[in-house]
Design a protein around this motif. Structure first.
Motif, PDB file in Angstrom:
ATOM      1  N   UNK A 115       1.571   7.332  -3.330  1.00  0.00           N
ATOM      2  CA  UNK A 115       0.252   6.751  -3.044  1.00  0.00           C
ATOM      3  C   UNK A 115       0.348   5.239  -2.860  1.00  0.00           C
ATOM      4  N   UNK A 116       1.184   4.601  -3.667  1.00  0.00           N
ATOM      5  CA  UNK A 116       1.373   3.159  -3.545  1.00  0.00           C
ATOM      6  C   UNK A 116       1.959   2.814  -2.177  1.00  0.00           C
ATOM      7  N   UNK A 117       2.931   3.582  -1.768  1.00  0.00           N
ATOM      8  CA  UNK A 117       3.549   3.368  -0.462  1.00  0.00           C
ATOM      9  C   UNK A 117       2.534   3.556   0.667  1.00  0.00           C
ATOM     10  N   UNK A 118       1.665   4.544   0.538  1.00  0.00           N
ATOM     11  CA  UNK A 118       0.638   4.794   1.550  1.00  0.00           C
ATOM     12  C   UNK A 118      -0.353   3.637   1.654  1.00  0.00           C
ATOM     13  N   UNK A 119      -0.592   2.939   0.552  1.00  0.00           N
ATOM     14  CA  UNK A 119      -1.499   1.802   0.568  1.00  0.00           C
ATOM     15  C   UNK A 119      -0.835   0.523   1.076  1.00  0.00           C
ATOM     16  N   UNK A 120       0.448   0.348   0.790  1.00  0.00           N
ATOM     17  CA  UNK A 120       1.111  -0.911   1.124  1.00  0.00           C
ATOM     18  C   UNK A 120       1.702  -0.958   2.533  1.00  0.00           C
ATOM     19  N   UNK A 121       2.185   0.168   3.036  1.00  0.00           N
ATOM     20  CA  UNK A 121       2.802   0.165   4.373  1.00  0.00           C
ATOM     21  C   UNK A 121       1.861  -0.341   5.463  1.00  0.00           C
ATOM     22  N   UNK A 122       0.586   0.097   5.495  1.00  0.00           N
ATOM     23  CA  UNK A 122      -0.299  -0.428   6.548  1.00  0.00           C
ATOM     24  C   UNK A 122      -0.529  -1.938   6.461  1.00  0.00           C
ATOM     25  N   UNK A 123      -0.272  -2.528   5.304  1.00  0.00           N
ATOM     26  CA  UNK A 123      -0.428  -3.972   5.131  1.00  0.00           C
ATOM     27  C   UNK A 123       0.815  -4.744   5.561  1.00  0.00           C
ATOM     28  N   UNK A 124       1.901  -4.033   5.875  1.00  0.00           N
ATOM     29  CA  UNK A 124       3.124  -4.685   6.320  1.00  0.00           C
ATOM     30  C   UNK A 124       4.253  -4.676   5.309  1.00  0.00           C
TER      31      UNK A 124
END
Length: 134
Positions: free
Chosen positions: A17-26
């Motif tokens: 879930x953390x990865x899903x939130x951070x990837x779109x931010x770069x």
């Protein structure tokens, strides 16, 4: 390396879930992860090398390559890598070696961090706190 104290320190999240939130931010998971710890990296600039905001995390439930792993966030920090120009002194010869080791070794893996980007790093940490904690 410049540490940035954060409200994220010690907080636990499911890695997926953390990865899903951070990837779109770069953010990307840095290449030097292990089964029990790793880093999310955000490339701030590439001035005389590369400047990153690095968010460390460690597994508290499972291993990083397992489904459902929970991680705990460490203290974020700013890091600058200065790469040497020209050929790598320790480059692998041959197709197989070159396929796995394409990049020059850092000239200075903990180079001085440009002062102009410190405030950028602090703002990025505040943005993450708002996104993940509020």
């Amino acid at each position: 390396m410049i540490e940035i104290p954060s409200r994220l320190e010690g907080k636990a999240f499911q890695l997926y879930k953390l990865e899903q939130q951070l990837k779109p931010l770069g953010y990307t998971i840095g290449g030097n992860w292990d089964y029990d710890h790793g880093y999310f990296d955000y490339k701030i600039a590439d001035e005389s090398g590369y400047q990153f905001l690095r968010i460390p995390f460690k597994a508290v439930d499972g291993q990083l390559d397992s489904h459902g792993t929970t991680v705990e966030i460490g203290r974020p920090f700013l890091l600058s890598h200065q790469y040497q120009s020209g050929l790598d002194d320790h480059a692998d010869v041959g197709n197989l070696g070159a396929a796995f080791n394409q990049f020059s070794e850092p000239q200075d893996s903990d180079a001085t961090f440009p002062e102009t980007y410190v405030s950028v790093g602090k703002v990025l940490v505040q943005e993450l706190e708002r996104r993940l904690l509020d």
